[in-house]
Motif scaffolding. Structure first.
Motif, PDB file in Angstrom:
ATOM      1  N   ASP A   1       0.853  -1.175   0.000  1.00 56.95           N
ATOM      2  CA  ASP A   1       0.000   0.000   0.000  1.00 56.95           C
ATOM      3  C   ASP A   1       0.896   1.234   0.000  1.00 56.95           C
ATOM      4  O   ASP A   1       1.910   1.261   0.685  1.00 56.95           O
ATOM      5  CB  ASP A   1      -0.872  -0.024   1.270  1.00 56.95           C
ATOM      6  N   PHE A   2       0.538   2.215  -0.766  1.00 61.67           N
ATOM      7  CA  PHE A   2       1.281   3.466  -0.773  1.00 61.67           C
ATOM      8  C   PHE A   2       0.452   4.511  -0.036  1.00 61.67           C
ATOM      9  O   PHE A   2      -0.742   4.655  -0.295  1.00 61.67           O
ATOM     10  CB  PHE A   2       1.592   3.911  -2.203  1.00 61.67           C
ATOM     11  N   ARG A   3       1.097   5.207   0.875  1.00 60.66           N
ATOM     12  CA  ARG A   3       0.405   6.176   1.715  1.00 60.66           C
ATOM     13  C   ARG A   3       1.180   7.470   1.815  1.00 60.66           C
ATOM     14  O   ARG A   3       2.377   7.512   1.587  1.00 60.66           O
ATOM     15  CB  ARG A   3       0.231   5.623   3.132  1.00 60.66           C
TER      16      ARG A   3
ATOM     17  N   THR B   1       5.364  18.299   7.026  1.00 60.75           N
ATOM     18  CA  THR B   1       6.233  17.556   6.116  1.00 60.75           C
ATOM     19  C   THR B   1       5.520  16.265   5.772  1.00 60.75           C
ATOM     20  O   THR B   1       5.189  15.489   6.663  1.00 60.75           O
ATOM     21  CB  THR B   1       7.583  17.260   6.787  1.00 60.75           C
ATOM     22  N   ARG B   2       5.282  16.054   4.499  1.00 61.90           N
ATOM     23  CA  ARG B   2       4.558  14.869   4.040  1.00 61.90           C
ATOM     24  C   ARG B   2       5.423  14.098   3.048  1.00 61.90           C
ATOM     25  O   ARG B   2       6.060  14.697   2.200  1.00 61.90           O
ATOM     26  CB  ARG B   2       3.257  15.263   3.340  1.00 61.90           C
ATOM     27  N   TYR B   3       5.391  12.794   3.189  1.00 60.78           N
ATOM     28  CA  TYR B   3       6.123  11.935   2.277  1.00 60.78           C
ATOM     29  C   TYR B   3       5.163  10.939   1.656  1.00 60.78           C
ATOM     30  O   TYR B   3       4.247  10.457   2.326  1.00 60.78           O
ATOM     31  CB  TYR B   3       7.229  11.158   3.005  1.00 60.78           C
ATOM     32  N   LYS B   4       5.416  10.591   0.414  1.00 55.45           N
ATOM     33  CA  LYS B   4       4.693   9.497  -0.226  1.00 55.45           C
ATOM     34  C   LYS B   4       5.484   8.234   0.040  1.00 55.45           C
ATOM     35  O   LYS B   4       6.630   8.126  -0.373  1.00 55.45           O
ATOM     36  CB  LYS B   4       4.533   9.743  -1.716  1.00 55.45           C
ATOM     37  N   CYS B   5       4.875   7.322   0.756  1.00 52.58           N
ATOM     38  CA  CYS B   5       5.562   6.093   1.177  1.00 52.58           C
ATOM     39  C   CYS B   5       4.892   4.870   0.576  1.00 52.58           C
ATOM     40  O   CYS B   5       3.704   4.816   0.463  1.00 52.58           O
ATOM     41  CB  CYS B   5       5.542   5.968   2.698  1.00 52.58           C
TER      42      CYS B   5
END
Length: 130
Positions: free
Chosen positions: A110-112, A126-130
């Motif tokens: 899953d990508f979150r 701060t947001r990252y696509k994981c």
């Protein structure tokens, strides 16, 4: 402070503090001799701290018992990427995934979007696509 096991464990389950490990030091050298000692490993914002991600993956595979679980979340920012004089292998998820598949079966992928050092009441996030 609150002990997470007191909140997360179901009623009647007595947590064993020795079943949790957190240790300062270089990951591979700290855990390389703990062959099949862990039922599960959770890594959070971790894989990209490796100079050689293949060593981290192999070490995680070695320390988990057969049938064990590895859960991971975090971006691939690679901490050594911009540091002069540092050797770093910087791979995409598409390049890392086949290496992980050599040791583990993917049960879920899953990508979150993940927040990092974020104050929910503040304006900066701060947001990252994981």
């Amino acid at each position: 402070d609150v002990c997470p096991s007191k909140i997360l464990c179901p009623p009647g389950v007595e947590p064993n503090p020795e079943d949790f490990s957190m240790c300062a030091g270089e990951f591979v050298s700290v855990y390389e001799e703990q062959f099949e000692e862990w039922d599960a490993v959770l890594t959070c914002f971790f894989l990209d701290t490796a100079k050689n991600v293949f060593l981290y993956i192999r070490t995680i595979a070695d320390i988990i018992r057969p049938g064990g679980l590895w859960a991971n979340i975090g971006p691939l920012l690679y901490h050594y990427a911009e540091q002069p004089g540092q050797i770093s292998i910087e791979l995409s998820w598409e390049e890392i995934k086949p290496e992980i598949a050599k040791y583990f079966d993917f049960k879920e992928e899953d990508f979150r979007e993940a927040l990092y050092t974020t104050n929910p009441k503040g304006m900066y996030r701060t947001r990252y696509k994981c």
